[in-house]
Motif scaffolding. Structure first.
Motif, PDB file in Angstrom:
ATOM      1  N   GLY A  50       0.791  -1.218   0.000  1.00 47.71           N
ATOM      2  CA  GLY A  50       0.000   0.000   0.000  1.00 47.71           C
ATOM      3  C   GLY A  50       0.823   1.266   0.000  1.00 47.71           C
ATOM      4  O   GLY A  50       0.276   2.367  -0.085  1.00 47.71           O
ATOM      5  N   GLN A  51       2.127   1.127   0.104  1.00 47.93           N
ATOM      6  CA  GLN A  51       2.987   2.319   0.068  1.00 47.93           C
ATOM      7  C   GLN A  51       3.051   2.860  -1.351  1.00 47.93           C
ATOM      8  O   GLN A  51       3.173   2.095  -2.308  1.00 47.93           O
ATOM      9  CB  GLN A  51       4.381   1.924   0.561  1.00 47.93           C
ATOM     10  CG  GLN A  51       5.361   3.074   0.560  1.00 47.93           C
ATOM     11  CD  GLN A  51       6.761   2.600   0.935  1.00 47.93           C
ATOM     12  OE1 GLN A  51       6.936   1.603   1.642  1.00 47.93           O
ATOM     13  NE2 GLN A  51       7.761   3.301   0.441  1.00 47.93           N
TER      14      GLN A  51
ATOM     15  N   ALA B 277      -1.480   7.555  -9.012  1.00 45.88           N
ATOM     16  CA  ALA B 277      -0.359   6.947  -8.289  1.00 45.88           C
ATOM     17  C   ALA B 277      -0.280   5.446  -8.516  1.00 45.88           C
ATOM     18  O   ALA B 277      -1.222   4.814  -8.986  1.00 45.88           O
ATOM     19  CB  ALA B 277      -0.501   7.242  -6.802  1.00 45.88           C
ATOM     20  N   ALA B 278       0.890   4.880  -8.169  1.00 47.38           N
ATOM     21  CA  ALA B 278       1.076   3.430  -8.174  1.00 47.38           C
ATOM     22  C   ALA B 278       1.550   3.019  -6.780  1.00 47.38           C
ATOM     23  O   ALA B 278       2.210   3.809  -6.093  1.00 47.38           O
ATOM     24  CB  ALA B 278       2.095   3.025  -9.233  1.00 47.38           C
TER      25      ALA B 278
ATOM     26  N   MET C 239      -4.516   7.436  -4.049  1.00 48.99           N
ATOM     27  CA  MET C 239      -4.768   6.002  -3.917  1.00 48.99           C
ATOM     28  C   MET C 239      -4.731   5.302  -5.274  1.00 48.99           C
ATOM     29  O   MET C 239      -4.949   4.099  -5.351  1.00 48.99           O
ATOM     30  CB  MET C 239      -6.115   5.787  -3.253  1.00 48.99           C
ATOM     31  CG  MET C 239      -6.098   6.277  -1.821  1.00 48.99           C
ATOM     32  SD  MET C 239      -7.248   5.358  -0.885  1.00 48.99           S
ATOM     33  CE  MET C 239      -7.539   6.441   0.462  1.00 48.99           C
ATOM     34  N   GLY C 240      -4.488   6.057  -6.311  1.00 48.77           N
ATOM     35  CA  GLY C 240      -4.219   5.445  -7.613  1.00 48.77           C
ATOM     36  C   GLY C 240      -5.438   4.908  -8.326  1.00 48.77           C
ATOM     37  O   GLY C 240      -5.320   4.038  -9.193  1.00 48.77           O
TER      38      GLY C 240
ATOM     39  N   GLY D 159      -9.857   2.612   3.301  1.00 51.31           N
ATOM     40  CA  GLY D 159      -8.656   3.428   3.184  1.00 51.31           C
ATOM     41  C   GLY D 159      -7.561   2.762   2.388  1.00 51.31           C
ATOM     42  O   GLY D 159      -6.383   3.093   2.511  1.00 51.31           O
ATOM     43  N   GLU D 160      -7.948   1.818   1.530  1.00 53.24           N
ATOM     44  CA  GLU D 160      -6.956   0.999   0.832  1.00 53.24           C
ATOM     45  C   GLU D 160      -6.762   1.511  -0.593  1.00 53.24           C
ATOM     46  O   GLU D 160      -7.726   1.690  -1.326  1.00 53.24           O
ATOM     47  CB  GLU D 160      -7.481  -0.434   0.813  1.00 53.24           C
ATOM     48  CG  GLU D 160      -6.513  -1.456   0.328  1.00 53.24           C
ATOM     49  CD  GLU D 160      -7.217  -2.802   0.155  1.00 53.24           C
ATOM     50  OE1 GLU D 160      -7.694  -3.370   1.165  1.00 53.24           O
ATOM     51  OE2 GLU D 160      -7.297  -3.269  -0.989  1.00 53.24           O
ATOM     52  N   PRO D 161      -5.537   1.769  -1.009  1.00 54.13           N
ATOM     53  CA  PRO D 161      -5.335   2.165  -2.405  1.00 54.13           C
ATOM     54  C   PRO D 161      -5.694   1.036  -3.369  1.00 54.13           C
ATOM     55  O   PRO D 161      -5.967  -0.092  -2.937  1.00 54.13           O
ATOM     56  CB  PRO D 161      -3.857   2.504  -2.487  1.00 54.13           C
ATOM     57  CG  PRO D 161      -3.243   2.081  -1.220  1.00 54.13           C
ATOM     58  CD  PRO D 161      -4.300   1.683  -0.250  1.00 54.13           C
ATOM     59  N   LEU D 162      -5.661   1.315  -4.648  1.00 47.72           N
ATOM     60  CA  LEU D 162      -5.995   0.300  -5.653  1.00 47.72           C
ATOM     61  C   LEU D 162      -4.852  -0.702  -5.722  1.00 47.72           C
ATOM     62  O   LEU D 162      -3.834  -0.451  -6.369  1.00 47.72           O
ATOM     63  CB  LEU D 162      -6.233   0.964  -7.012  1.00 47.72           C
ATOM     64  CG  LEU D 162      -6.641   0.044  -8.155  1.00 47.72           C
ATOM     65  CD1 LEU D 162      -7.790  -0.861  -7.748  1.00 47.72           C
ATOM     66  CD2 LEU D 162      -7.031   0.842  -9.374  1.00 47.72           C
TER      67      LEU D 162
END
Lengths: 547, 341, 182
Positions: free
Chosen positions: A60-61, A73-74, A134-135, A279-282
């Motif tokens: 998730g970073q 973002a990635a 979060m991409g 709250g989790e990015p893709l």
């Protein structure tokens, strides 16, 4: 509750092949030893790498930062160590390599702390910024950064369309997602509707997915309308679905938002739910693996999963496999390298076999039968566009509205002469784009060259003037000494006034004439700044070396 | 490298299209053989053989592969349409010359399949009617009306050995369109003309039934979506409206609508000749204009021209106009503003 | 006889009048030829044509003093477009003029001594840097003319061919048509 549906012209009805993969639930994938995260997964500028080889990362970073407006973002899919930030095979029709972050997993799968967002309280602009970080990008295939699409940017939107049509044959990832995670999708839709301020929410699902229709119907609160649309390709194309549901034609060269309508894929709604509520990015998406494999189905694959591992999860390709298609059979492309990873745009991997995917028969000349024109959902005349694209007469091809072509492949599907029409259109489009770019570059070069010549000319003139003035002064000085007695006080005054005027004119000119580094686009400005920084660094180094 | 789509419509090829067209011709051919004797089999066979021969020769000379282009079936359709437009029992060389004009001049000189501007069969027909008008007006009389109807063997004999053994007067006559024209010119009353047995009940004895069979074949093509309704409907409407108008104005000179629709090459032209995709207009509105023009011209040529039937010339003239018609009838593209707004 | 002549003369006069009126009424205000030629030239300002820039070459072509096949960066395509514009036959590029793959100049920042000679040589001001400072080339604006190479006293500038990547990749012309039998 029945809604008036509109029927777009054209379209085809290829065999669905949905049953192969839609019978089993979405399967999780084991943690893999290695992930490859491309920095260019979306439309727009690639993300800027934030890590270097050797860095430790957590799941998730953010490892790639959005660069510019149209970008996103990635993120690292798991915890581990970055082993390379280097060109690597990616799923792209060219088979070319692109910059990727290669991560070796440490097996612990630790993550950063995910902070759920209080979306109702959060300022919409702040929410969009978080989504950008979060991409999130459209998972339907176009991978347009979601935060931009969630910005009404001055336009009044009235309708939100959720695209669950999934009209391409073989693909079932949205179908399974809607069956299994309807409630979460609905939560994501609520966030979308809130951000966009729309009144009407329509969820369009093709009527060959009764289970998904039922699941979504059960989950949808009042105010969200689940609509069964007739099965037919490309009924799930953004423009086509919008027309089917509302009768609104997306204007050429524009977006559906021009008509107050925004369209999202259901998968994007689900990833928005994860981003906001968890709250989790893709970090992952559902991918269909089907065709000539032992165990077809849908997999929850982390972004960056190598295709080899994805194939292995589906039991591997069977004997006689004949390459893979990324995406559906109508709009997908050949996978050139199995080392390429799953990206945000990869919704399906089909293993070909010579029976269901025979090689294209010999191409015969066009007989102008017009089957392509009848099949074209954009009401184009593909055979005319083909004729001019083949002859490289791009101006003519454009005059037949080449750029309204959505490359859905219906024309080539029905062509009795088996002409690869879409290949010709893609060729013509990329040639035209290149020419436009070259033209633009040439125009800029001409301007810069003309300005340089003007500048040189001016410098020369100024130099000459300076010399002339200096000469004048000398002469005058000589004259004053001799004719001091007869000096006209008026003449002196006049000269002073003249000189002042000249100075003023010169100053004004200097003020209006830009230097050659003025008026640069921000990207170049930044480049220059970076270069200056590099220089300063280099200088410091040499100085310290010397000292 | 080939891009998407990777899926193709099954059983779809130029060959399939052409063979379906030929299948749709079969009811008309059988009716033709029934009413006008077995001569049609001879001319079909001859045209087919000549056409394949000429096509193969040209392909060899152009250095193109034989298999895909011969098997596309387009040359067979041309051969059959020409055979069905020509009188049967004519000397063999007439068919040969017709095929040479159709396949060599009209098709291959323009670049082969898909490149020709003019309908090949109609070019062959036009060349023959200009060059050999006498042969082109000697049609076998319907069975039952002729003194003698040749058998299949006699038909071969007639075609290859010339007409020495049997006098042509014994089995040929002018077509009804021809007869109408000459007799009207001579001032014969319309009732008397139509009362002759060869005129049958609609478009000439036998011919009217053949025309209905072509109509049936055309409807089969429509139902299997080989053709769209635009061309046949516009062609027949153009013909019917023009012929009907002329008939109302001058009934003593111009025949009625039914006669025009069921005689000569009207049905064959409407469903099989004007619909040739290569030479027809391609946009929906363009097809209506193109075929309407062809139908209109057919009626005009029949009514005022020097030739008994006008389908061939009408189609050829309409062919000339196709690029122009197409250019000005481009349909509105999805997402473009509606006209007038 | 007289009347026939009069009729013919009358028709001739009438047609002449119509043509004359039409030529005035529908006169096309054209760009000067030089501008049109200049618009086709690639604006590299490289001087390979023997003229000091694209505009002078365009002027020379317009005057008929230069051939149309002297521009290697424009390539065969450029020659073709010039030929179409001028209504002459296209021809291959002139002797010794070979189109090169598109490249841009790159300065080795460690070798550069900051002499500003290249800055002065660059026709499009794509090199930035002041005296005794290292210079850098703005890649976007470099036309690949190579004019900066000869003045550099320390040979720190090299040409780098622009590589094909995912962003600038183009779809190829489809290979599909039936091959002629050998």
């Amino acid at each position: 509750m029945s809604r008036q549906l509109f029927t777009f012209n054209g379209g085809v009805h290829p065999e669905g092949h949905k049953a192969e993969s839609n019978a089993t639930p979405i399967r999780p994938m084991p943690l893999l030893p290695r992930y490859v995260v491309p920095l260019r997964q979306h439309i727009g500028a690639p993300a800027r790498p934030l890590v270097q080889a050797g860095d430790a990362v957590l799941g998730g970073q953010m490892i790639g930062a959005p660069e510019g407006y149209v970008s996103t973002a990635a993120h690292a899919p798991t915890s581990g160590r970055v082993v390379a930030v280097a060109p690597h095979a990616v799923p792209h029709p060219s088979g070319l390599f692109d910059l990727c972050v290669v991560i070796e997993a440490d097996g612990e799968d630790r993550s950063i702390d995910f902070q759920p967002l209080d979306w109702r309280k959060l300022d919409p602009s702040a929410l969009r910024n978080r989504i950008r970080e979060m991409g999130l990008a459209g998972l339907g295939g176009a991978v347009f950064p979601s935060y931009i699409k969630l910005n009404p940017s001055g336009q009044t939107l009235h309708t939100l369309i959720l695209n669950g049509a999934e009209c391409e044959p073989w693909i079932t990832c949205d179908d399974r997602l809607m069956r299994e995670r309807a409630a979460e999708i609905v939560l994501g839709i609520e966030v979308m509707a809130h951000t966009l301020g729309v009144k009407t929410i329509l969820i369009g699902i093709e009527d060959n997915k009764p289970e998904a229709l039922a699941a979504m119907g059960a989950a949808a609160p009042s105010g969200m309308e689940v609509v069964a649309v007739p099965t037919g390709y490309p009924g799930g194309g953004g423009k086509q679905l919008t027309y089917t549901l509302t009768g609104v034609e997306t204007p050429t060269g524009g977006r559906s938002t021009d008509a107050g309508i925004q369209v999202f894929n259901v998968g994007t709604a689900y990833s928005l739910y994860r981003a906001v509520y968890l709250g989790e990015p893709l970090l992952s998406r559902v991918v269909t693996v089907t065709g000539h494999v032992a165990n077809p189905g849908n997999f929850e694959a982390r972004i960056g999963t190598p295709m080899t591992d994805l194939l292995a999860a589906a039991g591997g390709a069977l004997d006689g496999a004949d390459g893979e298609i990324v995406g559906g059979p109508m709009m997908g492309f050949d996978l050139m390298d199995q080392a390429a990873p799953v990206t945000k745009s990869v919704n399906c991997l089909i293993v070909k076999d010579p029976v269901r995917f025979p090689p294209r028969p010999t191409t015969l000349p066009c007989i102008r039968c017009g089957a392509c024109a009848r099949a074209c959902p954009a009401d184009l005349q593909p055979f005319e566009m083909y004729w001019f694209s083949r002859a490289k007469d791009f101006g003519k091809a454009q005059s037949y509205n080449l750029f309204d072509c959505i490359e859905c492949g219906c024309c080539a599907y029905v062509c009795p002469s088996h002409i690869p029409l879409v290949d010709f259109f893609r060729f013509a489009k990329s040639e035209i784009w290149e020419r436009e770019q070259e033209k633009h570059g040439a125009d800029q070069a001409r301007q810069r060259h003309e300005f340089k010549e003007f500048r040189l000319e001016r410098e020369k003139r100024e130099k000459a003037e300076k010399f002339a003035r200096a000469a004048e002064k000398n002469k005058e000085a000589a004259a004053t000494t001799t004719t001091d007695a007869t000096a006209d006080p008026d003449a002196e005054k006049k000269k002073a006034i003249l000189q002042a005027a000249l100075d003023r004119a010169k100053k004004a000119k200097e003020a209006v004439t830009p230097r050659n580094t003025d008026n640069l686009p921000p990207r170049v400005e930044k480049e220059i700044a970076e270069i200056e920084a590099r220089r300063a660094q280099a200088e410091a180094k040499t100085e310290s070396g010397e000292g | 490298m080939n891009g998407s789509p990777f899926a193709l419509l099954a059983n779809n090829s130029v060959t399939a299209v052409m063979f379906k067209v030929m299948a749709a011709l079969i009811p008309g051919i059988i009716a033709h053989a029934w009413f006008f004797g077995p001569g049609i089999w001879v001319s079909l066979l001859l045209c087919t053989v000549f056409a394949i021969g000429v096509e193969a020769l040209i392909l060899l000379m152009r250095g193109l592969p034989l298999k895909p282009f011969l098997s596309d079936g387009s040359v067979l359709v041309t051969a059959w349409l020409l055979a069905l437009s020509l009188p049967t029992l004519a000397p063999w060389w007439l068919y040969a010359v017709g095929i040479i004009f159709a396949v060599l001049v009209a098709k291959q000189f323009y670049g082969g399949l898909g490149q020709n501007l003019f309908n090949p069969a109609m070019v062959g027909y036009a060349a023959l009617i200009i060059s050999f008008p006498v042969y082109m007006t000697q049609w076998p009389a319907p069975v039952g009306l002729a003194d003698h109807s040749p058998t299949l063997l006699e038909a071969f004999d007639l075609v290859f050995a010339g007409q020495g053994s049997i006098s042509p007067d014994a089995f040929t006559s002018a077509t009804v369109l021809d007869t109408w024209k000459t007799q009207v010119k001579l001032g014969k009353p319309v009732e008397d003309i139509l009362a002759q047995p060869m005129f049958g009940w609609g478009g000439g004895k036998g011919q009217e039934f053949v025309a209905l069979m072509y109509l049936l074949g055309g409807l089969l093509m429509l139902s299997s979506r080989l053709i769209t309704w635009h061309v046949p409907v516009a062609f027949l409407a153009g013909l019917a409206i023009t012929a009907g108008g002329l008939h109302l104005l001058e009934p003593a000179r111009h025949a009625g609508v039914l006669f025009h629709l069921l005689s000569g090459g009207a049905m064959l032209g409407a469903f099989f000749i004007a619909t040739d995709p290569v030479t027809a207009a391609s946009t929906p509105l363009g097809k209506l204009i193109y075929a309407g023009l062809a139908g209109f011209l057919t009626a005009i040529i029949r009514g005022f021209g020097g030739y008994p039937d006008g389908v061939a010339f009408a189609v050829l003239i309409a062919n000339v106009c196709v690029p122009f018609i197409d250019a000005y009838t481009q349909p509105r593209v999805f997402g473009h503003r509606k006209a007038g707004k | 006889m007289i009347s026939a002549i009069l009729v013919m003369a009358g028709i001739g006069l009438a047609l002449g009048a119509i043509l004359g009126w039409a030529s005035v009424r529908y006169r096309v205000e054209d760009d000067p030829l030089v501008e049109k030629i200049d618009a086709i030239l690639p604006q590299t300002q490289c001087g390979q044509c023997g003229f000091p820039g694209c505009k002078p070459y365009a002027e020379a072509i317009a005057k008929g003093e230069a051939d149309i096949n002297k521009c290697p960066p424009g390539g065969a395509d450029g020659v073709k477009r010039l030929a179409e514009l001028l209504g002459v036959e296209a021809k291959p590029l002139g002797e010794g003029l070979e189109p090169k793959p598109k490249a841009i100049a790159v300065i080795d920042e460690n070798t550069c001594i900051g002499c500003t000679l290249c800055v002065q040589a660059c026709p499009v001001d794509a090199i930035i840097g002041a005296a005794k400072q290292m210079h850098t080339i703005i890649a976007d604006q470099c036309t690949g003319c190579e004019l900066c190479l000869p003045p550099c006293p320390v040979d720190c500038i090299s040409m780098e061919v622009v590589k094909e990547d995912v962003a600038n990749w183009k779809w190829r012309y489809p290979v599909h048509m039936m091959k002629r039998e050998a």
